[in-house]
Design a protein around this motif. Structure first.
Motif, PDB file in Angstrom:
ATOM      1  N   PRO A 141       2.416 -53.499  -5.654  1.00  0.00           N
ATOM      2  CA  PRO A 141       3.198 -54.037  -6.757  1.00  0.00           C
ATOM      3  C   PRO A 141       3.278 -55.569  -6.708  1.00  0.00           C
ATOM      4  CG  PRO A 141       4.687 -53.514  -4.968  1.00  0.00           C
ATOM      5  CD  PRO A 141       3.279 -53.244  -4.481  1.00  0.00           C
ATOM      6  N   LEU A 142       3.968 -56.146  -7.730  1.00  0.00           N
ATOM      7  CA  LEU A 142       4.325 -57.573  -7.726  1.00  0.00           C
ATOM      8  C   LEU A 142       5.112 -57.878  -6.449  1.00  0.00           C
ATOM      9  CD1 LEU A 142       4.610 -60.194  -9.606  1.00  0.00           C
ATOM     10  CD2 LEU A 142       6.878 -59.301 -10.162  1.00  0.00           C
ATOM     11  N   THR A 143       4.788 -59.002  -5.795  1.00  0.00           N
ATOM     12  CA  THR A 143       5.517 -59.382  -4.574  1.00  0.00           C
ATOM     13  C   THR A 143       6.201 -60.736  -4.773  1.00  0.00           C
ATOM     14  OG1 THR A 143       3.736 -60.687  -3.587  1.00  0.00           O
ATOM     15  CG2 THR A 143       3.693 -58.293  -3.176  1.00  0.00           C
ATOM     16  N   LEU A 144       6.997 -61.125  -3.797  1.00  0.00           N
ATOM     17  CA  LEU A 144       7.629 -62.450  -3.861  1.00  0.00           C
ATOM     18  C   LEU A 144       6.571 -63.557  -3.786  1.00  0.00           C
ATOM     19  CD1 LEU A 144      10.855 -62.006  -1.690  1.00  0.00           C
ATOM     20  CD2 LEU A 144      10.683 -62.189  -4.192  1.00  0.00           C
ATOM     21  N   GLY A 145       5.401 -63.246  -3.185  1.00  0.00           N
ATOM     22  CA  GLY A 145       4.301 -64.214  -3.138  1.00  0.00           C
ATOM     23  C   GLY A 145       3.754 -64.477  -4.532  1.00  0.00           C
ATOM     24  N   HIS A 146       3.488 -63.405  -5.287  1.00  0.00           N
ATOM     25  CA  HIS A 146       3.035 -63.566  -6.676  1.00  0.00           C
ATOM     26  C   HIS A 146       4.095 -64.317  -7.491  1.00  0.00           C
ATOM     27  CE1 HIS A 146       0.926 -59.462  -5.944  1.00  0.00           C
ATOM     28  NE2 HIS A 146       0.000 -60.383  -5.864  1.00  0.00           N
ATOM     29  N   TYR A 147       5.347 -63.892  -7.308  1.00  0.00           N
ATOM     30  CA  TYR A 147       6.461 -64.464  -8.076  1.00  0.00           C
ATOM     31  C   TYR A 147       6.524 -65.979  -7.879  1.00  0.00           C
ATOM     32  CZ  TYR A 147      11.230 -64.960  -9.832  1.00  0.00           C
ATOM     33  OH  TYR A 147      12.327 -65.344 -10.556  1.00  0.00           O
ATOM     34  N   ASP A 148       6.353 -66.386  -6.620  1.00  0.00           N
ATOM     35  CA  ASP A 148       6.396 -67.818  -6.280  1.00  0.00           C
ATOM     36  C   ASP A 148       5.272 -68.584  -6.996  1.00  0.00           C
ATOM     37  OD1 ASP A 148       6.865 -70.211  -4.474  1.00  0.00           O
ATOM     38  OD2 ASP A 148       4.872 -69.604  -3.785  1.00  0.00           O
ATOM     39  N   MET A 168      -0.937 -47.338  -6.072  1.00  0.00           N
ATOM     40  CA  MET A 168       0.312 -46.665  -5.715  1.00  0.00           C
ATOM     41  C   MET A 168       1.204 -46.556  -6.951  1.00  0.00           C
ATOM     42  SD  MET A 168       3.190 -47.682  -2.874  1.00  0.00           S
ATOM     43  CE  MET A 168       2.553 -46.687  -1.540  1.00  0.00           C
ATOM     44  N   PHE A 169       1.227 -47.618  -7.761  1.00  0.00           N
ATOM     45  CA  PHE A 169       2.072 -47.634  -8.958  1.00  0.00           C
ATOM     46  C   PHE A 169       1.197 -47.517 -10.204  1.00  0.00           C
ATOM     47  CE2 PHE A 169       4.510 -49.776  -5.685  1.00  0.00           C
ATOM     48  CZ  PHE A 169       5.742 -49.134  -5.800  1.00  0.00           C
ATOM     49  N   TYR A 199       2.923 -64.727   4.113  1.00  0.00           N
ATOM     50  CA  TYR A 199       2.471 -63.543   4.854  1.00  0.00           C
ATOM     51  C   TYR A 199       2.527 -62.274   4.004  1.00  0.00           C
ATOM     52  CZ  TYR A 199       7.408 -62.456   5.044  1.00  0.00           C
ATOM     53  OH  TYR A 199       8.686 -62.159   4.670  1.00  0.00           O
ATOM     54  N   ILE A 200       3.069 -62.377   2.812  1.00  0.00           N
ATOM     55  CA  ILE A 200       3.288 -61.157   2.012  1.00  0.00           C
ATOM     56  C   ILE A 200       2.026 -60.775   1.241  1.00  0.00           C
ATOM     57  CG2 ILE A 200       4.682 -60.110   0.181  1.00  0.00           C
ATOM     58  CD1 ILE A 200       6.910 -62.076   0.878  1.00  0.00           C
ATOM     59  N   ALA A 201       1.684 -59.508   1.307  1.00  0.00           N
ATOM     60  CA  ALA A 201       0.560 -58.983   0.523  1.00  0.00           C
ATOM     61  C   ALA A 201       0.998 -57.639  -0.062  1.00  0.00           C
ATOM     62  CB  ALA A 201      -0.664 -58.783   1.415  1.00  0.00           C
ATOM     63  N   SER A 202       0.464 -57.304  -1.230  1.00  0.00           N
ATOM     64  CA  SER A 202       0.813 -56.008  -1.837  1.00  0.00           C
ATOM     65  C   SER A 202       0.461 -54.866  -0.895  1.00  0.00           C
ATOM     66  CB  SER A 202       0.065 -55.810  -3.158  1.00  0.00           C
ATOM     67  OG  SER A 202       0.509 -56.723  -4.119  1.00  0.00           O
ATOM     68  N   SER A 203      -0.653 -55.008  -0.155  1.00  0.00           N
ATOM     69  CA  SER A 203      -1.069 -53.919   0.744  1.00  0.00           C
ATOM     70  C   SER A 203      -0.021 -53.707   1.846  1.00  0.00           C
ATOM     71  CB  SER A 203      -2.434 -54.223   1.358  1.00  0.00           C
ATOM     72  OG  SER A 203      -2.400 -55.455   2.039  1.00  0.00           O
ATOM     73  N   ILE A 204       0.597 -54.791   2.311  1.00  0.00           N
ATOM     74  CA  ILE A 204       1.648 -54.654   3.339  1.00  0.00           C
ATOM     75  C   ILE A 204       2.881 -53.977   2.732  1.00  0.00           C
ATOM     76  CG2 ILE A 204       3.243 -55.953   4.826  1.00  0.00           C
ATOM     77  CD1 ILE A 204       1.015 -57.968   5.280  1.00  0.00           C
ATOM     78  N   VAL A 205       3.220 -54.377   1.517  1.00  0.00           N
ATOM     79  CA  VAL A 205       4.365 -53.759   0.844  1.00  0.00           C
ATOM     80  C   VAL A 205       4.127 -52.249   0.699  1.00  0.00           C
ATOM     81  CG1 VAL A 205       5.688 -53.652  -1.328  1.00  0.00           C
ATOM     82  CG2 VAL A 205       4.952 -55.870  -0.421  1.00  0.00           C
ATOM     83  N   ARG A 206       2.911 -51.882   0.307  1.00  0.00           N
ATOM     84  CA  ARG A 206       2.618 -50.438   0.146  1.00  0.00           C
ATOM     85  C   ARG A 206       2.745 -49.702   1.487  1.00  0.00           C
ATOM     86  NH1 ARG A 206      -1.647 -52.595  -2.985  1.00  0.00           N
ATOM     87  NH2 ARG A 206      -3.232 -51.964  -1.483  1.00  0.00           N
ATOM     88  N   ASP A 228      12.143 -51.005   4.699  1.00  0.00           N
ATOM     89  CA  ASP A 228      12.868 -51.759   3.669  1.00  0.00           C
ATOM     90  C   ASP A 228      11.930 -52.784   3.021  1.00  0.00           C
ATOM     91  OD1 ASP A 228      14.556 -53.054   2.032  1.00  0.00           O
ATOM     92  OD2 ASP A 228      15.766 -53.978   3.617  1.00  0.00           O
ATOM     93  N   TYR A 229      11.359 -52.352   1.908  1.00  0.00           N
ATOM     94  CA  TYR A 229      10.396 -53.207   1.192  1.00  0.00           C
ATOM     95  C   TYR A 229      11.083 -54.234   0.308  1.00  0.00           C
ATOM     96  CZ  TYR A 229      11.695 -50.362  -2.763  1.00  0.00           C
ATOM     97  OH  TYR A 229      12.425 -49.750  -3.748  1.00  0.00           O
ATOM     98  N   THR A 230      12.416 -54.090   0.119  1.00  0.00           N
ATOM     99  CA  THR A 230      13.104 -54.900  -0.897  1.00  0.00           C
ATOM    100  C   THR A 230      13.115 -56.394  -0.568  1.00  0.00           C
ATOM    101  OG1 THR A 230      15.254 -54.509   0.131  1.00  0.00           O
ATOM    102  CG2 THR A 230      14.586 -52.980  -1.614  1.00  0.00           C
ATOM    103  N   LYS A 231      12.916 -56.719   0.714  1.00  0.00           N
ATOM    104  CA  LYS A 231      12.896 -58.140   1.104  1.00  0.00           C
ATOM    105  C   LYS A 231      11.588 -58.811   0.695  1.00  0.00           C
ATOM    106  CE  LYS A 231      15.665 -57.680   5.323  1.00  0.00           C
ATOM    107  NZ  LYS A 231      15.879 -56.225   5.375  1.00  0.00           N
ATOM    108  N   LEU A 232      10.595 -58.016   0.325  1.00  0.00           N
ATOM    109  CA  LEU A 232       9.249 -58.554   0.075  1.00  0.00           C
ATOM    110  C   LEU A 232       8.899 -58.663  -1.405  1.00  0.00           C
ATOM    111  CD1 LEU A 232       7.457 -56.306   2.747  1.00  0.00           C
ATOM    112  CD2 LEU A 232       8.188 -58.674   3.033  1.00  0.00           C
ATOM    113  N   VAL A 233       9.769 -58.109  -2.251  1.00  0.00           N
ATOM    114  CA  VAL A 233       9.448 -58.021  -3.682  1.00  0.00           C
ATOM    115  C   VAL A 233      10.626 -58.516  -4.532  1.00  0.00           C
ATOM    116  CG1 VAL A 233       7.862 -56.065  -3.369  1.00  0.00           C
ATOM    117  CG2 VAL A 233      10.290 -55.625  -3.770  1.00  0.00           C
TER     118      VAL A 233
END
Ligand code: ADP
Length: 151
Positions: free
Chosen positions: A12-19, A44-45, A124-131, A139-144
């Motif tokens: 999904p969208l991550t805080l990295g993309h958001y930034d 996944m989504f 360090y954030i990647a969608s693959s890590i979030v998945r 707790d994925y909420t810190k990453l997205v």
């Protein structure tokens, strides 16, 4: 009017993309977040979920649009009349990969790719890590962004 697309899978969208998107709108009048659809890839989504996450993250930002596309990114740029591709760079591996794609795209069309370095706290954030975190009930909420939540 300077317009760019920010292409990716956003699964999904991550805080990295958001930034990158937030910082990108200081450079462009409009950014089209473009979700690439690859029929041979498993996500996944769903496409609707990925689109909704991005739209909900930027409801207060009229300069951000969300679209989906199939095929070559440069063809999509031509279709919607956009001259710039925005990409984020996290590390040397991203650089090597992105360099090859940007050169290829320039061979295919007169479109410039603009790179922004990631912010230190999201690099360090990647969608693959979030998945992976999601699959393992972490707790994925810190990453997205807050808009990205499991149903
Ligand atoms: P792709 O399927 O093309 O890898 P992604 O959705 O993973 O698509 O990424 C889209 C863009 O966002 C790419 O330019 C990628 O480098 C950038 N990006 C991904 N994660 C981050 C991050 N943590 N910080 C900054 N940019 C990122």
């Amino acid at each position: 009017m300077k317009r760019a697309i920010f292409p990716g899978s956003f699964d999904p969208l991550t805080l990295g993309h958001y930034d990158i998107i937030k910082r990108g709108i200081t450079l462009f009048d409009e950014i089209v977040v473009a979700i690439g659809v690859n029929s041979s890839k498993k996500y996944m989504f769903t496409l609707d979920e990925r689109k909704q996450f991005i739209e909900d993250a930027f409801t207060d930002e009229p300069k951000i649009k969300v679209m989906t596309y199939q095929g070559l990114t440069v063809d999509f740029c031509k279709d919607i009349n956009v001259d710039f591709i925005l990409r984020g760079l996290r590390n040397p591996a991203d650089f090597e990969f992105e360099k090859a794609i940007a050169h290829t795209n320039r061979d295919l069309a007169p479109i410039e790719t603009v790179f922004l370095l990631t912010s230190a706290d999201t690099s360090y954030i990647a969608s693959s890590i979030v998945r992976d975190v999601i699959r393992n009930n972490g707790d994925y909420t810190k990453l997205v962004p807050k808009s990205v939540r499991l149903k």
